[in-house]
Write a protein that holds these residues in place. Structure first.
Motif, short mmCIF file in Angstrom:
data_model
loop_
_atom_site.label_atom_id
_atom_site.label_comp_id
_atom_site.label_asym_id
_atom_site.label_seq_id
_atom_site.Cartn_x
_atom_site.Cartn_y
_atom_site.Cartn_z
N TRP A 165 -27.46 156.22 67.53
CA TRP A 165 -27.21 157.41 68.62
C TRP A 165 -28.38 158.42 68.25
CZ3 TRP A 165 -24.12 158.31 72.46
CH2 TRP A 165 -22.97 157.59 72.69
N SER A 166 -28.89 158.93 69.40
CA SER A 166 -29.85 160.07 69.40
C SER A 166 -29.32 161.25 68.62
CB SER A 166 -30.46 160.24 70.88
OG SER A 166 -29.50 161.08 71.55
N PRO A 167 -30.13 162.20 68.12
CA PRO A 167 -29.77 163.36 67.60
C PRO A 167 -28.94 164.04 68.14
CG PRO A 167 -32.22 162.95 66.78
CD PRO A 167 -31.66 161.69 67.95
N ASP A 168 -29.27 164.31 69.32
CA ASP A 168 -28.18 165.35 70.21
C ASP A 168 -27.26 164.61 70.85
OD1 ASP A 168 -29.91 163.71 71.90
OD2 ASP A 168 -30.51 165.56 73.23
N GLY A 169 -26.95 163.25 70.50
CA GLY A 169 -25.91 162.45 71.16
C GLY A 169 -25.91 162.17 72.66
N SER A 170 -27.21 162.22 73.14
CA SER A 170 -27.43 162.28 74.66
C SER A 170 -27.26 160.42 74.87
CB SER A 170 -28.64 162.68 75.20
OG SER A 170 -28.33 164.16 75.17
N TYR A 171 -28.12 159.75 74.05
CA TYR A 171 -28.45 158.30 74.28
C TYR A 171 -28.00 157.45 73.26
CZ TYR A 171 -31.50 160.08 77.94
OH TYR A 171 -32.20 160.99 78.85
N LEU A 172 -27.53 156.28 73.32
CA LEU A 172 -27.09 155.12 72.32
C LEU A 172 -28.00 153.91 72.61
CD1 LEU A 172 -25.70 154.02 69.99
CD2 LEU A 172 -23.99 153.18 71.81
N ALA A 173 -29.00 154.01 71.64
CA ALA A 173 -29.94 152.66 71.75
C ALA A 173 -29.21 151.46 71.14
CB ALA A 173 -31.10 152.81 71.25
N SER A 174 -29.27 150.27 71.52
CA SER A 174 -28.58 149.10 70.93
C SER A 174 -29.72 148.05 71.21
CB SER A 174 -27.33 148.61 71.73
OG SER A 174 -27.57 148.12 73.00
N GLY A 175 -29.91 147.17 69.93
CA GLY A 175 -30.68 146.06 69.99
C GLY A 175 -30.07 144.76 69.38
N GLY A 176 -30.28 143.82 70.21
CA GLY A 176 -29.60 142.70 69.95
C GLY A 176 -30.54 141.38 69.63
N ASN A 177 -29.92 140.27 69.37
CA ASN A 177 -30.46 138.98 68.88
C ASN A 177 -30.93 138.44 70.02
OD1 ASN A 177 -31.52 137.20 67.00
ND2 ASN A 177 -29.74 136.00 66.94
N ASP A 178 -30.74 138.88 71.28
CA ASP A 178 -31.22 138.16 72.33
C ASP A 178 -32.49 138.91 72.96
OD1 ASP A 178 -30.25 140.89 73.09
OD2 ASP A 178 -28.63 140.06 74.77
N ASN A 179 -33.04 139.55 72.07
CA ASN A 179 -34.69 140.01 72.32
C ASN A 179 -34.37 141.52 73.30
OD1 ASN A 179 -35.17 138.06 70.88
ND2 ASN A 179 -36.31 136.90 72.36
N VAL A 180 -33.18 141.92 73.60
CA VAL A 180 -32.98 143.03 74.52
C VAL A 180 -32.85 144.25 73.89
CG1 VAL A 180 -31.72 143.72 76.65
CG2 VAL A 180 -32.16 141.44 76.39
N LEU A 181 -33.25 145.28 74.57
CA LEU A 181 -33.13 146.71 74.05
C LEU A 181 -32.33 147.59 74.96
CD1 LEU A 181 -33.34 149.28 71.95
CD2 LEU A 181 -35.54 149.42 72.77
N ASN A 182 -31.20 148.20 74.92
CA ASN A 182 -30.78 148.70 75.93
C ASN A 182 -30.36 150.30 75.58
OD1 ASN A 182 -29.79 146.53 77.54
ND2 ASN A 182 -28.04 145.92 76.33
N ILE A 183 -30.45 151.02 76.48
CA ILE A 183 -30.16 152.49 76.40
C ILE A 183 -29.15 152.97 77.11
CG2 ILE A 183 -31.05 154.77 76.68
CD1 ILE A 183 -32.67 152.96 74.60
N TRP A 184 -28.17 153.53 76.52
CA TRP A 184 -26.75 154.02 76.92
C TRP A 184 -26.43 155.27 77.07
CZ3 TRP A 184 -23.88 149.45 78.54
CH2 TRP A 184 -24.41 148.20 77.81
N PRO A 185 -25.89 155.90 78.13
CA PRO A 185 -25.47 157.42 77.90
C PRO A 185 -24.33 157.73 77.03
CG PRO A 185 -24.38 156.22 79.98
CD PRO A 185 -25.19 155.14 79.17
N ASN A 186 -24.03 159.13 77.18
CA ASN A 186 -22.99 159.49 76.13
C ASN A 186 -21.58 158.98 76.57
OD1 ASN A 186 -22.28 161.09 78.25
ND2 ASN A 186 -23.60 162.76 77.47
N ILE A 187 -20.72 159.08 75.58
CA ILE A 187 -19.37 158.51 75.87
C ILE A 187 -18.64 158.82 76.97
CG2 ILE A 187 -17.17 158.26 74.86
CD1 ILE A 187 -19.00 156.48 73.53
N SER A 188 -18.64 160.20 77.21
CA SER A 188 -18.29 160.91 78.43
C SER A 188 -18.71 160.22 79.65
CB SER A 188 -18.34 162.23 78.57
OG SER A 188 -19.38 162.80 78.55
#
Length: 496
Positions: free
Chosen positions: A314-337
């Motif tokens: 999670w980013s320090p301000d909670g605005s983004y979640l970054a996820s990296g996988g073994n499928d060589n993909v990097l995703n950026i997600w919004p906050n929970i709400s």
């Protein structure tokens, strides 16, 4: 006898009869030495005493050599004289003196053109004879230990201030037996209360940095092992992901397990906190968001990747979640709400530039939307992303597997941990990405990184089963002293 008296004169007599060399006091020219008075006159008189020469002794030897300063002439330096230019200058001066009135404007222009062709500059101030060579020009950044007065040195740029000293050896080394050599796991974390949590196979240990005390927090049963660790921001609770598909939540001050969080179907290898939300990633590619305040804790489940989720931040301000996988993909997600309001579980941005598993993720502490990511053995690159615009800002090939990344809290620098084939830590200057230091010592790949709460020390955990503490980001003493002086004044203002 008469024949003898009329014999040819001697050579010295003939020489004396030449005009100016002989004066006869009588009309007798018989040739005898007694009947003539010879007065020789030399066309060049020699002075009785030469200036600068020492007197002679009775034996005729000099009492001392002549002083160099008493030289009566100057010898020009032939190597420093431009003879062609001087010949032209002498002829030009003679013509100006003899035919000054006859030289018209056209001829003066021709002479000026000839002057420029010969030297390329004004020769009015040039001398015909040069009695001393010019001092050689100093080299760039020349340190003049002899203090020769080179005026060129005044215009040289100042030398750059040397970079700070980073120790090349670890400050401390701890043994970590049974530390699993698995690239996809996350087995160390350091909280704000200066407590280090380390997972060694099925056990979790707490190392208190202030006292050096070590305590065992838990031990899993059977063939289970610990896959991930993550402290809460306040440093009171520790989340433990296991190979049994569950997440355990522990109160480390009481050394007590609080609850078990389920929702996965395979091992949980990545964890990240956002206030009261705990996000966990598993080998199945799912991300589960747990609200630890609720009994039904799984508030959202996302199919994020097609393979194991090995990186989650999670980013320090909670605005983004970054996820990296073994499928060589990097995703950026919004906050929970925002994720709950969206009709489909689609990420804000999907980056596919990496050519290997994306485990190393780190958010910049002074720029909230800046993310650094690192790829595995087939990729070996560190990439920087602007998550607001979804653009790649920079990419650096590190020539080695990137296992973990950490931003400095003190300097604008980032440290990376590497596996195959260099097994080292590298401190980079951002944004130039120049190497500040290369820290070696691990005999196997460096799998994990974490940082002390004051930001001065980086801990590296390697597959060689050692923990090494590096003093990478010690604050500048002058800056630290200035900040310490400013704190009392702020407190005084608050108290008033």
């Amino acid at each position: 006898m008469d024949d003898l008296m009329q014999s040819p004169s001697s050579s010295w007599q003939i020489k004396c009869l030449e005009p100016g060399n002989l004066s006869l006091s009588s009309s007798d020219t018989s040739g005898t030495a007694s009947s003539t008075k010879v007065k020789t006159s030399s066309p060049r008189k020699t002075p009785k005493k030469t200036p600068g020469k020492s007197p002679k002794t009775s034996s005729g030897l000099k009492l001392g050599a002549a002083s160099p300063s008493s030289s009566d002439r100057f010898i020009p330096s032939r190597s420093a004289i431009d003879f062609d230019l001087n010949q032209f200058k002498m002829v030009q001066q003679q013509q100006l003196q003899n035919h000054e009135d006859e030289i018209n404007i056209t001829q003066r222009e021709k002479q000026n053109i000839m002057t420029q062709n010969l030297s390329g500059e004004d020769i009015s101030h040039k001398r015909i004879l040069v009695f001393q060579n010019k001092s050689p020009s100093p080299l760039e950044c020349h340190q003049n230990s002899l203090k020769v007065p080179f005026s060129h040195l005044k215009n040289l740029p100042l030398c750059k201030r040397p970079s700070r000293l980073i120790p090349q050896t670890p400050d401390r080394i701890l043994d970590a037996p049974d530390l699993m050599d698995d690239y996809y796991l996350n087995l160390v974390d350091w909280n704000s209360n200066n407590i280090l949590a380390v997972a060694l196979s099925e056990k979790v240990y707490l190392w208190y940095a202030d006292t050096g005390e070590v305590k065992q927090l838990l031990s899993l049963e059977g063939n289970a092992y610990v896959c991930s660790l993550a402290w809460t921001p306040d440093g009171v609770y520790l989340a433990v992901g296991t190979s049994t598909t569950v997440v355990q939540l522990w109160d480390c001050s009481a050394m007590k397990r609080l609850r078990i969080l389920d929702g996965h179907t395979s091992r949980v290898c990545s964890l990240s906190w956002n206030e009261h939300i705990l996000s966990s990633g598993s080998r199945s590619g799912h991300i589960v968001h747990h609200d630890v305040r609720q009994q039904l804790h799984a508030v959202a489940v996302v199919q994020a990747h097609s393979q194991e989720v090995c990186g989650l931040k999670w980013s320090p301000d909670g605005s983004y979640l970054a996820s990296g996988g073994n499928d060589n993909v990097l995703n950026i997600w919004p906050n929970i709400s925002a994720q709950l309001q969206r009709s489909s579980n689609q990420p804000l941005h999907t980056f596919r530039q990496h050519q290997a598993a994306v485990k190393a993720l780190a958010w910049c502490p002074w720029q909230q939307n800046l993310l650094a990511s690192g790829g595995g053995t087939a990729d070996r690159c560190i990439r920087f992303w602007n998550c607001s615009s979804g653009t790649c800002l920079n990419s650096v090939d590190t020539k080695s597997q990137v296992c973990s990344l950490l931003w400095s809290k003190t300097y604008k620098e980032i440290v990376s941990a590497h596996g195959y084939a260099n097994n080292e830590l590298i401190v980079w200057k951002y944004p130039t990405m120049n190497k500040v230091a290369e820290l070696t010592g691990h005999t196997s790949r460096v799998l994990h990184l974490t940082m002390s709460p004051d930001g001065s020390t980086v801990l590296s955990a390697g597959a060689d089963e050692t923990l090494r503490f590096w003093k990478c980001f010690v604050p500048d003493p002058a800056k630290k002293k200035a900040e310490s002086k400013a704190v009392p004044s702020v407190l005084q203002c608050v108290l008033r």
